[in-house]
Write an enzyme that holds these catalytic residues in place. Structure first.
Site, PDB file in Angstrom:
ATOM      1  N   GLN A 166      -7.074  -0.512  -3.471  1.00 19.21           N
ATOM      2  CA  GLN A 166      -7.350  -1.768  -2.783  1.00 19.21           C
ATOM      3  C   GLN A 166      -8.825  -1.945  -2.409  1.00 19.21           C
ATOM      4  O   GLN A 166      -9.302  -3.076  -2.317  1.00 19.21           O
ATOM      5  CB  GLN A 166      -6.508  -1.887  -1.510  1.00 19.21           C
ATOM      6  CG  GLN A 166      -5.086  -2.315  -1.771  1.00 19.21           C
ATOM      7  CD  GLN A 166      -4.199  -1.130  -2.105  1.00 19.21           C
ATOM      8  OE1 GLN A 166      -4.140  -0.177  -1.349  1.00 19.21           O
ATOM      9  NE2 GLN A 166      -3.522  -1.178  -3.225  1.00 19.21           N
ATOM     10  N   ASN A 208       1.082  -8.755  -3.139  1.00 17.76           N
ATOM     11  CA  ASN A 208       1.362  -7.407  -3.615  1.00 17.76           C
ATOM     12  C   ASN A 208       0.046  -6.647  -3.716  1.00 17.76           C
ATOM     13  O   ASN A 208      -0.671  -6.738  -4.714  1.00 17.76           O
ATOM     14  CB  ASN A 208       2.063  -7.465  -4.978  1.00 17.76           C
ATOM     15  CG  ASN A 208       2.545  -6.108  -5.441  1.00 17.76           C
ATOM     16  OD1 ASN A 208       2.039  -5.076  -5.012  1.00 17.76           O
ATOM     17  ND2 ASN A 208       3.517  -6.107  -6.336  1.00 17.76           N
ATOM     18  N   ASP A 209      -0.262  -5.871  -2.679  1.00 18.66           N
ATOM     19  CA  ASP A 209      -1.534  -5.143  -2.656  1.00 18.66           C
ATOM     20  C   ASP A 209      -1.640  -4.102  -3.765  1.00 18.66           C
ATOM     21  O   ASP A 209      -2.718  -3.553  -4.002  1.00 18.66           O
ATOM     22  CB  ASP A 209      -1.707  -4.438  -1.307  1.00 18.66           C
ATOM     23  CG  ASP A 209      -2.028  -5.418  -0.190  1.00 18.66           C
ATOM     24  OD1 ASP A 209      -2.461  -6.534  -0.503  1.00 18.66           O
ATOM     25  OD2 ASP A 209      -1.848  -5.048   0.985  1.00 18.66           O
ATOM     26  N   CYS A 210      -0.529  -3.816  -4.404  1.00 18.58           N
ATOM     27  CA  CYS A 210      -0.524  -2.780  -5.440  1.00 18.58           C
ATOM     28  C   CYS A 210      -0.611  -3.346  -6.853  1.00 18.58           C
ATOM     29  O   CYS A 210      -0.536  -2.601  -7.826  1.00 18.58           O
ATOM     30  CB  CYS A 210       0.725  -1.912  -5.302  1.00 18.58           C
ATOM     31  SG  CYS A 210       0.785  -1.014  -3.749  1.00 18.58           S
TER      32      CYS A 210
END
Length: 831
Positions: free
Chosen positions: A522, A505-507
């Site tokens: 990011q 989950n890049d967020c």
């Protein structure tokens, strides 16, 4: 109320048929399967590029424009005072009939008006750097008809980013050439060719001489006109304009007269050429016809030899049809490696056609070029490409092998990775950088999948550099060892993996703490020193893939390394059970300060899907009831009619310690949206627990073939999208970000290997279905290496799991692994 239907599946022809051009969002397709690619919508919008959608953009496209999806490959038909397009746009003249058929790497759009029918076939032939456009014009009346046809394409000035920014330069650089050959008219785009570029593009009418042309956009369209009413088309006369700077285009003009029921085929080619430095220019003295409009020999005329060769290859209808048949044959071969017959048309079409097709498209593009991704800001993802690999490795194993080498070559010597790399250079993307601590484990995931499919252990001996630096090469097996160690050497206070910039989950940005809206969550500098931010998702991934790594070591005779790896995995299992369990589900993470995320102690974001998925896939705590409890919690808290949301309750305020996830409105994207990408993790977890009905129910909720409301879903009903709006959203069930998503590969893995239960191993196929009560029998044809197996699974009593008997060619075998022996074999399985 009757729901509006915009199209339907044609399973026989492997096509999706769109019958209303005004779809809720442009419904697109992809042309090309290697090097040269095009995106095309159901109204012929889109663009083309060579290898890299940023640095080799051939035609221009405007994202987020008004109206939507303007610009593409257009054919204007002027029939008396009526001007129309076969694909409806851009003129939007009401048509007497319209149909768009999206097939496998081709699209056919047919429209008719006032007795003229025009069919446009678009495809990229195999091993060809060009898009073929076969235009068939038919007079369906009982009188002679004469129409005027104008083609249209707008050149992009190569770098798609600077094409939209550096106008003070762009509007001075555009250059073209126009060539009238004996039986063709070719317009060349050679902007910057005399400088550092070794490439040009061309748009050819390949089988006829045009009656006129245009290469300057304002001359063709008119400065204050729109695509819908180009002044040359409206007046019925080309201007024969030659672009010098400003905005180069390519338009051919031809008059077509047809007797009753007569038809004519026109062949257009949109192509790309590269010339070696010493071969960039034609010798002007070798051909006296090569003169400029001033009458002087031009020493900068491009070398057209390769363009001519391609144009000449496709100047006949027979040659085009043969190339189209070859494309069909390629897809016959690719899809033939896995075919299922269940009696359910929805499941069969997804497994046999559309899921496999989407996996191949996603292999080609990762996340770089769709109608949601501009192709400018993202390259090929390290994590993304390794996940995508499990969806296409059975189709093109040799290309999967090269993809693994390319990915591993961007890794650092400490096991960390560039998060993305550029497809043109195959080098890491410095704009994004690294530090996403789940990335290294995905290399093990992808490599193991490749070896189990192919039996090619030799790939492990390939010498692969660190960060593409010559002289740094080590074996791929060493890359896997270092990838495994990257997790082991980056553990937090609970002996769980540190998250770094983010995990899958890049967020979820636990080390970012950003209050600046101009920063990227990011890529901004993380506050990593002293961080206690740990990820339960990476922990589950480590156990799942770590066991695969240990198994691989055993298969290689590396007993000591296998034992060490198993010990590390066992330690992680204990850490998860001790510090990663919240009583009814697995925690999601610990934040920078060591506080729980995804816990019943939290007011918002009490439970997350990612850790439930991977920890249940890994079977962590199965013997203690943890897996079943976590899966029950997914059903109770995360599930809704459109699938399982990523987290709940949704965040309603910005949590600076959690980052981007809490910046989205409730129900969208990572903030309680339905990520179709990670729903399969829970579905696989359900099969691990033997809960076939639950697995099936979750699967059908997100599967495109089960979509009931096309207007609500909005995006294409024949492929997966990344996200569907969740239960907290304004429009629950609305899809976004279709096509390029790991959802394709994960759903392929889920349905074929875990629900239908046909799973490759180092020795052959493991047969281990987990079925809904309603699935009583099905047959799978599966090609693996030199073996072709026809596998019939019979489940008359509706058992969810458990194989009682397997026969191969009439002989019973021990266990449930069928060896991949050469030749054709009949396998019968009884549940």
């Amino acid at each position: 109320m009757m729901k509006k239907i915009y199209g339907h599946f044609d399973d026989t022809n492997r096509e999706y048929v769109i019958t209303d051009p005004a779809t809720p969002f442009p419904w697109i397709n992809y042309l090309g399967n290697e090097d040269f690619f095009s995106l095309i919508s159901n109204t012929a919008g889109g663009y083309s590029f060579y290898k890299d959608a940023k640095f080799r953009r051939i035609t221009r496209y405007r994202y987020n424009g008004v109206p939507m999806d303007n610009g593409g490959r257009y054919f204007y038909i002027k029939d008396g005072d009526v001007v129309w397009n076969p694909g409806w746009k851009p003129c939007k003249t009401p048509l007497d009939s319209y149909e768009c058929r999206h097939g496998l790497n081709y699209t056919r759009i047919t429209g008719s008006k006032n007795g003229i029918e025009v069919s446009e076939l678009f495809f990229v032939p195999l091993n060809t750097w060009a898009e073929v456009q076969k235009v068939t014009i038919r007079n369906t009346t009982d009188m002679k008809k004469t129409i005027k046809l104008f083609s249209f394409a707008e050149w992009c000035l190569w770098n798609a980013a600077t094409d939209m920014e550096n106008f003070q330069r762009n509007w001075s650089t555009g250059e073209v050439e126009i060539e009238q050959r004996a039986s063709s008219t070719v317009i060349y785009h050679k902007t910057e060719y005399k400088e550092r570029r070794n490439h040009y593009a061309y748009y050819a009418l390949a089988n006829a001489q045009a009656d006129g042309f245009d290469t300057d956009r304002e001359s063709f369209i008119g400065l204050y006109n729109e695509f819908a009413n180009p002044q040359c088309v409206m007046t019925g006369k080309p201007s024969d304009s030659v672009a010098h700077g400003w905005s180069p285009i390519a338009s051919h003009y031809i008059e077509v007269s047809l007797m009753p029921n007569e038809q004519r085929n026109l062949i257009f080619l949109l192509g790309y050429v590269e010339n070696a430095q010493e071969e960039k220019y034609a010798d002007p003295h070798s051909d006296p016809t090569l003169v400029t409009s001033l009458g002087a020999l031009d020493c900068t005329i491009v070398n057209k030899e390769k363009a001519h060769a391609t144009i000449d290859r496709f100047r006949t209808v027979e040659a085009v049809d043969k190339a189209f048949d070859e494309l069909h044959a390629m897809w016959d071969e690719l899809l033939d490696k896995f075919q299922v017959s269940t009696g359910d048309d929805r499941l069969d079409r997804m497994v046999n056609i559309w899921n496999q097709y989407q996996c191949m498209i996603t292999f080609n593009f990762s996340r770089s070029a769709s109608f949601f991704e501009s192709g400018i800001g993202r390259g090929m993802g390290f994590r993304d490409s390794n996940q995508d690999l499990v969806g296409f490795v059975h189709q093109v194993p040799e290309r999967a092998r090269q993809r693994i080498i390319d990915i591993a070559s961007t890794q650092f010597s400490d096991g960390g990775c560039y998060h993305q790399y550029q497809p043109l250079t195959k080098r890491g993307n410095n704009d994004i950088g690294g530090g996403f601590n789940d990335d290294p484990m995905w290399l093990i995931f992808g490599t193991v999948a490749y070896i189990k499919e192919t039996g090619d252990f030799g790939i492990l001996d390939e010498k692969v550099p660190w960060d593409n630096k010559p002289g740094s090469e080590v074996s791929l097996m060493e890359h896997l060892r270092i990838s495994f160690n990257h997790v082991v050497e980056n553990l937090g206070p609970h002996k769980l993996p540190l998250i770094g910039r983010a995990d899958w989950n890049d967020c979820l940005n636990l080390n970012c703490f950003s209050w600046d809206p101009n920063e990227s969550f990011q890529t901004t500098e993380n506050v990593s020193e002293g961080s206690k931010a740990e990820s339960l998702m990476i922990a589950g991934l480590f156990v799942f893939c770590g066991r695969q790594y240990a198994e691989l070591c055993k298969a290689r005779g590396m007993e000591a390394e296998a034992k060490r790896a198993t010990g590390c995995v066992d330690d992680m299992v204990e850490a998860v059970k001790k510090y990663g369990w919240d009583g009814e589900w697995y925690l999601r993470a610990y934040d920078f300060y060591g506080n729980k995320i995804g816990s019943n102690e939290n007011e918002e974001g009490k439970i997350f899907i990612e850790s439930q998925g991977f920890c249940t896939m890994a079977g962590i705590g199965m013997e203690d009831g943890m897996v079943s409890k976590a899966l029950d919690s997914c059903k109770r808290y995360l599930d809704c009619e459109h699938g399982m949301v990523l987290n709940t309750p949704a965040f309603t305020t910005y949590h600076v310690e959690m980052g981007e996830i809490s910046s989205y409105p409730a129900g969208y994207k990572e903030n309680a949206g339905i990520f179709c990408h990670n729903n399969p993790w829970v579905i696989i977890g359900e099969t691990v627990a033997g809960r076939g009905d639950d697995a099936w129910n979750h699967y059908t909720k997100i599967c495109p073939a089960w979509i009931k409301d096309q207007t609500l879903h909005k995006v294409e009903p024949y492929v997966y999208c990344q996200m569907v709006a969740g239960k907290d959203a304004a429009r629950p069930g609305e899809g976004k970000n279709s096509w390029l998503t790991g959802t394709a590969a994960w759903n392929w893995l889920t349905i074929t290997q875990y629900i239908l239960g046909i799973r490759p191993t180092y020795d052959g196929l493991e047969i281990d279905p987990c079925l809904p009560e309603t699935m009583k029998e099905y047959t799978v044809k599966r090609k693996l290496r030199d073996s072709e197996m026809t596998i019939t699974v019979k489940n008359p009593n509706g058992k969810p799991k458990g194989v009682s008997r397997i026969t191969v060619d009439g002989k019973p075998i021990e266990g449930n692994i069928v060896k991949a022996l050469p030749g054709k074999h009949v396998v019968e399985v009884e549940m």
